[in-house]
Design an enzyme around this catalytic site. Structure first.
Site, short mmCIF file in Angstrom:
data_model
loop_
_atom_site.label_atom_id
_atom_site.label_comp_id
_atom_site.label_asym_id
_atom_site.label_seq_id
_atom_site.Cartn_x
_atom_site.Cartn_y
_atom_site.Cartn_z
N HIS A 1 0.70 -1.14 -0.09
CA HIS A 1 -0.12 -0.02 0.01
C HIS A 1 0.79 1.20 0.24
O HIS A 1 2.13 1.19 0.44
CB HIS A 1 -0.77 -0.08 1.14
CG HIS A 1 -0.22 0.20 2.61
ND1 HIS A 1 -0.13 1.66 3.07
CD2 HIS A 1 0.29 -0.42 3.44
CE1 HIS A 1 0.67 1.44 4.47
NE2 HIS A 1 0.85 0.12 4.33
N CYS A 2 0.42 2.36 -0.34
CA CYS A 2 0.99 3.55 -0.40
C CYS A 2 0.21 4.60 0.70
O CYS A 2 -0.63 4.13 1.49
CB CYS A 2 1.22 4.21 -1.56
SG CYS A 2 -0.37 4.61 -2.47
N VAL A 3 0.35 5.75 0.46
CA VAL A 3 -0.37 6.80 1.44
C VAL A 3 -1.84 6.66 1.35
O VAL A 3 -2.48 6.80 2.36
CB VAL A 3 -0.03 8.10 1.29
CG1 VAL A 3 -0.69 9.18 2.08
CG2 VAL A 3 1.66 8.28 1.40
N ARG B 1 -3.45 4.29 -1.24
CA ARG B 1 -4.04 3.09 -1.94
C ARG B 1 -3.54 1.82 -1.78
O ARG B 1 -2.57 1.63 -1.28
CB ARG B 1 -3.85 3.35 -3.58
CG ARG B 1 -4.43 4.57 -4.19
CD ARG B 1 -3.90 5.03 -5.38
NE ARG B 1 -2.91 5.54 -5.16
CZ ARG B 1 -1.72 6.35 -5.85
NH1 ARG B 1 -1.67 5.65 -6.91
NH2 ARG B 1 -0.83 6.99 -5.61
#
Length: 471
Positions: free
Chosen positions: A26-28, A30
């Site tokens: 995951h990112c910030v 998504r």
């Protein structure tokens, strides 16, 4: 937002179950998934899931927009329910590469090289904007700059300029670090390679054209072979190609040189050979190619401004959907290096605003509370330069807001191109974008911003009411 095991399990089922998930991270905002078969995705189930704000596929990854803060907790439950091992972003990218065609691989490679540089480049652009405000004539006083009137601020502005210009002055060093890392070599050697190409002993690239006209370009005489003693300040292609050669040569030597001799042989040989190849072949060839590409773009936008701005403005968001927009950061940097400014980046800023305006209109026409909330937050994000939530979570989902944003961006792009609006640096694409625009073009740019705000908003509202959509 309440996160239940049922809602997270719903996401897992909608993407084809745990058997279809090759890896997940995951990112910030998504979930980023590498899926074995994207045809198994149940998009209707994802749209109905309360946790999901949008989704899209790019660069071989299926990305589900959850939102900041919430995405970490969703990810934890996702891998727990699915029994999926944790993966880094690099591992997910590697797993996703098998789904890419050659063009997508090229775009992804450029993205992997330039995206890590964005914090330095955008920060430099913002600081240059501050310096622009202090030193630009006519902003605060007629035909005079702020520092002309308040001379005690002059050195303060000069220090800001030095700090801001550092990223662009040593850009080949930054690209060398990121590119060699991407290609599997030593980042330290990449930095040295990039700095080598802008060594002060070389003729500055910005002075090459004048020196060439005067016939004063210095040369090395390598046993009868005359090689131009020229640097590549601000150039992108020379250091990209040289970094690839350096990384591959270093890896080749590492496999063949005995461990006891690696320290004294691998790096010196790799750097020496790459250096000679760079100055003799790579540099001159790519420098010429870069100039031809830049001259071609400048010619199009000088002679066909309306058409160029209309096409680039209208279809920039399509490039974002395909991921190909990452290629144009290199073009912007090349334009800045060769001409001192770029006419492409201002269009990008207006395209982001247009996406935000279309999403904002959806907040007013939508009846569903979740959609209204998502539209508002994604519009604010787009106005500040992050368009993915608005583009993939709202506009593309209903299509007509996306088309409305394309129309508004195309008209705004055509307008600012005809007015010869240029940016002296890459900055934050959105409402703060004016900071990177050359000050005497602020007026036309603000008109372009108004076009990018009003047309998508009005057109989205009209189309929503005309279609009498229920959502």
């Amino acid at each position: 937002m309440k996160i239940t095991e049922q809602s997270v399990a719903g996401i897992l089922d909608a993407v084809g179950g745990k058997e279809n998930v090759a890896s997940a991270t995951h990112c910030v905002t998504r979930l980023r998934l590498a899926l074995n078969d994207e045809d198994k995705i149940d998009k209707q189930a994802l749209e109905a899931n309360a946790l999901v704000q949008g989704f899209f596929s790019a660069n071989g990854q299926f990305q589900i927009i959850i939102g900041p803060g919430t995405v970490e907790r969703v990810y934890e439950k996702f891998i727990e329910i699915g029994g999926i091992g944790r993966a880094t972003k690099e591992q997910v990218k590697s797993a996703a590469e098998k789904n890419l065609n050659p063009l997508q691989r090229l775009v992804k490679t450029l993205a992997d090289i330039f995206i890590p540089l964005l914090p330095a480049i955008v920060t430099a652009g913002l600081l240059m904007g501050v310096n622009n405000i202090l030193t630009g004539p006519g902003i605060f006083y007629h035909n005079q700059s702020f520092v002309d009137v308040h001379t005690n601020w002059k050195d303060f502005a000069d220090i800001i300029n030095v700090i801001a210009n550092t990223s662009f002055t040593f850009l080949p060093g930054l690209i060398g670090w990121s590119a060699v890392k991407k290609f599997g070599g030593s980042e330290l050697l990449g930095i040295v390679l990039g700095l080598m190409l802008i060594n002060p002993e070389l003729l500055n690239a910005y002075s090459f054209a004048q020196a060439h006209l005067k016939g004063t370009v210095p040369y090395w005489n390598l046993f009868g072979l005359h090689v131009q003693k020229v640097g590549y300040q601000g150039q992108v292609l020379p250091v990209l190609i040289a970094s690839y050669v350096l990384a591959k040569l270093e890896r080749w030597l590492t496999k063949r040189v005995p461990d006891t001799l690696k320290l004294i042989l691998v790096a010196p040989i790799a750097l020496l050979v790459t250096g000679f190849i760079s100055f003799v072949i790579i540099g001159p060839v790519t420098f010429a190619i870069g100039r031809e590409i830049t001259d071609g773009l400048v010619y199009i936008f000088n002679h066909y401004a309306l058409l160029g701005g209309l096409i680039y403005g209208g279809f920039y968001c399509v490039l974002v959907v395909t991921g190909m927009h990452q290629m144009f950061l290199a073009v912007d940097l090349q334009l800045i290096a060769q001409t001192g400014s770029t006419f492409l980046w201002p269009i990008l800023a207006l395209s982001n605003i247009a996406q935000g305006s279309a999403a904002l209109a959806m907040m007013f026409v939508a009846k569903d509370e979740k959609l209204r909330s998502m539209s508002f937050t994604s519009a604010i994000s787009a106005y500040l330069g992050i368009t993915e939530p608005a583009m993939f979570g709202v506009n593309l989902r209903f299509r007509f807001p996306f088309i409305s944003s394309m129309v508004g961006s195309a008209i705004a792009g055509a307008w600012i191109t005809m007015q010869h609006v240029r940016a002296f640096s890459v900055g934050v694409g959105g409402l703060p974008g004016f900071l990177s625009i050359i000050t005497d073009k602020w007026g036309p740019f603000f008109v372009g911003m108004a076009i990018a705000i009003v047309i998508p908003f009005v057109l989205t509202t009209i189309l929503a009411k005309t279609r009498k959509l229920q959502f």
